[in-house]
Design an enzyme around this catalytic site. Structure first.
Site, PDB file in Angstrom:
ATOM      1  N   ASP A 194      13.852  22.181  35.078  1.00 12.50           N
ATOM      2  CA  ASP A 194      14.887  22.430  36.083  1.00 12.50           C
ATOM      3  C   ASP A 194      14.501  21.680  37.355  1.00 12.50           C
ATOM      4  O   ASP A 194      13.369  21.196  37.496  1.00 12.50           O
ATOM      5  CB  ASP A 194      15.009  23.929  36.374  1.00 12.50           C
ATOM      6  CG  ASP A 194      16.399  24.321  36.889  1.00 12.50           C
ATOM      7  OD1 ASP A 194      16.952  23.572  37.725  1.00 12.50           O
ATOM      8  OD2 ASP A 194      16.928  25.358  36.465  1.00 12.50           O
TER       9      ASP A 194
ATOM     10  N   GLY B 113      28.050  27.187  40.690  1.00 13.36           N
ATOM     11  CA  GLY B 113      27.904  28.359  41.541  1.00 13.36           C
ATOM     12  C   GLY B 113      29.154  29.209  41.457  1.00 13.36           C
ATOM     13  O   GLY B 113      29.938  29.094  40.501  1.00 13.36           O
TER      14      GLY B 113
ATOM     15  N   ALA C 252      34.404  28.907  30.669  1.00 13.02           N
ATOM     16  CA  ALA C 252      35.804  29.317  30.592  1.00 13.02           C
ATOM     17  C   ALA C 252      36.659  28.556  31.603  1.00 13.02           C
ATOM     18  O   ALA C 252      37.893  28.620  31.534  1.00 13.02           O
ATOM     19  CB  ALA C 252      35.932  30.813  30.825  1.00 13.02           C
TER      20      ALA C 252
ATOM     21  N   TYR D 184      34.563  21.002  38.085  1.00 10.76           N
ATOM     22  CA  TYR D 184      33.696  21.701  37.148  1.00 10.76           C
ATOM     23  C   TYR D 184      34.341  21.855  35.772  1.00 10.76           C
ATOM     24  O   TYR D 184      33.702  21.615  34.737  1.00 10.76           O
ATOM     25  CB  TYR D 184      33.344  23.069  37.732  1.00 10.76           C
ATOM     26  CG  TYR D 184      32.321  23.854  36.952  1.00 10.76           C
ATOM     27  CD1 TYR D 184      30.995  23.437  36.880  1.00 10.76           C
ATOM     28  CD2 TYR D 184      32.672  25.029  36.299  1.00 10.76           C
ATOM     29  CE1 TYR D 184      30.048  24.166  36.171  1.00 10.76           C
ATOM     30  CE2 TYR D 184      31.737  25.767  35.589  1.00 10.76           C
ATOM     31  CZ  TYR D 184      30.422  25.329  35.531  1.00 10.76           C
ATOM     32  OH  TYR D 184      29.494  26.052  34.818  1.00 10.76           O
TER      33      TYR D 184
ATOM     34  N   GLU E 198      26.252  32.438  44.460  1.00  9.03           N
ATOM     35  CA  GLU E 198      26.293  33.673  43.686  1.00  9.03           C
ATOM     36  C   GLU E 198      27.681  33.904  43.092  1.00  9.03           C
ATOM     37  O   GLU E 198      28.687  33.491  43.647  1.00  9.03           O
ATOM     38  CB  GLU E 198      25.894  34.862  44.555  1.00  9.03           C
ATOM     39  CG  GLU E 198      26.845  35.182  45.697  1.00  9.03           C
ATOM     40  CD  GLU E 198      26.577  34.380  46.962  1.00  9.03           C
ATOM     41  OE1 GLU E 198      27.053  34.796  48.042  1.00  9.03           O
ATOM     42  OE2 GLU E 198      25.907  33.326  46.878  1.00  9.03           O
TER      43      GLU E 198
ATOM     44  N   LYS F 139      27.001  42.876  49.043  1.00  9.04           N
ATOM     45  CA  LYS F 139      27.816  43.418  50.134  1.00  9.04           C
ATOM     46  C   LYS F 139      27.694  44.935  50.208  1.00  9.04           C
ATOM     47  O   LYS F 139      27.557  45.512  51.300  1.00  9.04           O
ATOM     48  CB  LYS F 139      29.284  43.019  49.939  1.00  9.04           C
ATOM     49  CG  LYS F 139      29.563  41.539  50.167  1.00  9.04           C
ATOM     50  CD  LYS F 139      31.043  41.220  49.983  1.00  9.04           C
ATOM     51  CE  LYS F 139      31.328  39.751  50.244  1.00  9.04           C
ATOM     52  NZ  LYS F 139      32.772  39.428  50.168  1.00  9.04           N
TER      53      LYS F 139
ATOM     54  N   GLN G  29      42.972  40.487  41.285  1.00  4.67           N
ATOM     55  CA  GLN G  29      42.631  39.452  40.315  1.00  4.67           C
ATOM     56  C   GLN G  29      41.614  40.019  39.319  1.00  4.67           C
ATOM     57  O   GLN G  29      40.801  40.868  39.663  1.00  4.67           O
ATOM     58  CB  GLN G  29      42.095  38.199  41.004  1.00  4.67           C
ATOM     59  CG  GLN G  29      40.793  38.368  41.774  1.00  4.67           C
ATOM     60  CD  GLN G  29      40.993  38.741  43.231  1.00  4.67           C
ATOM     61  OE1 GLN G  29      41.850  39.551  43.550  1.00  4.67           O
ATOM     62  NE2 GLN G  29      40.186  38.156  44.114  1.00  4.67           N
ATOM     63  N   THR G  30      41.696  39.569  38.066  1.00  5.63           N
ATOM     64  CA  THR G  30      40.899  40.173  36.997  1.00  5.63           C
ATOM     65  C   THR G  30      39.942  39.164  36.358  1.00  5.63           C
ATOM     66  O   THR G  30      40.214  37.958  36.313  1.00  5.63           O
ATOM     67  CB  THR G  30      41.799  40.740  35.883  1.00  5.63           C
ATOM     68  OG1 THR G  30      42.648  39.700  35.386  1.00  5.63           O
ATOM     69  CG2 THR G  30      42.627  41.903  36.392  1.00  5.63           C
ATOM     70  N   ARG G  31      38.834  39.725  35.848  1.00 13.56           N
ATOM     71  CA  ARG G  31      37.867  38.969  35.070  1.00 13.56           C
ATOM     72  C   ARG G  31      37.280  39.895  34.010  1.00 13.56           C
ATOM     73  O   ARG G  31      37.393  41.117  34.091  1.00 13.56           O
ATOM     74  CB  ARG G  31      36.720  38.438  35.954  1.00 13.56           C
ATOM     75  CG  ARG G  31      37.119  37.447  37.035  1.00 13.56           C
ATOM     76  CD  ARG G  31      37.561  36.123  36.444  1.00 13.56           C
ATOM     77  NE  ARG G  31      37.829  35.136  37.488  1.00 13.56           N
ATOM     78  CZ  ARG G  31      38.984  34.990  38.115  1.00 13.56           C
ATOM     79  NH1 ARG G  31      39.998  35.815  37.821  1.00 13.56           N
ATOM     80  NH2 ARG G  31      39.157  34.054  39.017  1.00 13.56           N
TER      81      ARG G  31
END
Length: 300
Positions: free
Chosen positions: A35, A79, A120, A150, A192, A201, A219-221
């Site tokens: 890395d 990120g 995704a 990306y 992050e 937070k 909003q959804t994930r």
């Protein structure tokens, strides 16, 4: 008894790569981690850990030296949503160089299998405009309409993997990550992801105060724990399937629900202040695991 292999993990200083190295070492494999940086919060368990810039051809040749059996190519400039929407040119250039150089270096060194970590973000944005999104099937990446920067470079690298099998019979595997969370992940500095950002937070805000949420919170994930992610990576690498596979969960969670869950764990209550100007990404995203279950007989 499992046979020990010589394995290279690129991106081994990152969140998923670090956990993958730990798992591979626990299974008795010899592991080289590579890395641009060392892991942030815990020393690497790799037999060898090398700091290399894999955008450079010579560095990729060096990383793949020494009779490596398998390469997990997780190295990427990436990120959270704020980062990947702000640096399209840098991200696309850096990752295209990493992925093309790593593919060719691995082929030249006769690596037996090469796993590419896609995302995704390759999915058509027009299919992710509803918070109650229809889970995304692998074929929903076409016709191509990925996220700028990306998403485009990930989709192109997937095609490169397919070409390397078609032209060279070089064994490649393609995994499309959905959102991954868990311990030892970046939680500040701008790179992050949503779960870590919200945990931060909630942790620093006084009980009863206000916290800012990007977007309207609806909003959804879908979110996958890192141990499930690592299990999926190892299973996909061992499989005979060469095309792209989703690796995620199909349970939709709104960002407001995520905030409420973390707040409950922390024993705090907050007023949410929604910042509609903050970056939000697509409206909804979830993984259809039908093909993953068919290929692996398993899902997160």
């Amino acid at each position: 008894m499992k046979t020990s292999s010589r394995i290279l993990v690129t991106g081994a200083g990152g969140f998923i790569g670090h956990h993958l190295v730990n798992r591979l070492k626990a299974e008795g494999h010899w592991v080289r981690g590579v890395d641009l940086k060392h892991p942030e919060y815990q020393a690497s368990a790799a037999d060898e850990f090398e700091v290399r810039d894999l955008r450079k051809w010579d560095e990729c040749l060096a990383a793949t030296r020494g009779s490596i059996d398998e390469v997990y190519n997780l190295a990427a400039d990436m990120g959270g949503i704020a980062y990947i929407t702000a640096f399209h040119a840098d991200i696309a250039r850096h990752n295209t160089l990493i992925n093309t150089h790593m593919l060719e270096a691995a082929r030249q060194h006769n690596v037996k299998r090469f796993l590419f970590s896609s995302s995704a973000c390759v999915y058509a944005q027009s299919k992710q405009k509803d918070a109650d999104v229809v889970p995304l099937k692998e074929e929903d990446a076409f016709p191509a309409e990925p996220e700028p920067g990306y998403g485009w470079e990930k989709l192109y690298a997937e095609e490169m993997c397919r070409y390397y099998w078609q032209d060279y019979k070089f064994e490649t595997r393609i995994v499309r990550f959905h959102n991954v969370y868990g311990p030892l992940g970046t939680y500040d500095g701008g790179k992050e992801k949503a779960p870590a950002a919200i945990c931060r937070k909630v942790a620093v805000a006084p009980d009863g105060s206000e916290i800012e949420i990007w977007g309207d919170g609806q909003q959804t994930r879908s979110f996958m724990y890192v141990d499930d992610c690592v299990e999926g990576l190892i299973r996909i690498m061992a499989s005979g399937y060469r095309d792209a596979l989703n690796l995620g969960t199909d349970e939709l969670v709104t960002i407001d629900q995520l905030v409420d869950l973390v707040s409950e764990v922390a024993g705090k209550r907050f007023t949410k202040r929604h910042n509609l100007k903050g970056p939000q990404g697509v409206r909804g995203r979830s993984s259809d695991n039908s093909l993953l279950r068919k290929v692996l007989g398993w899902e997160p």
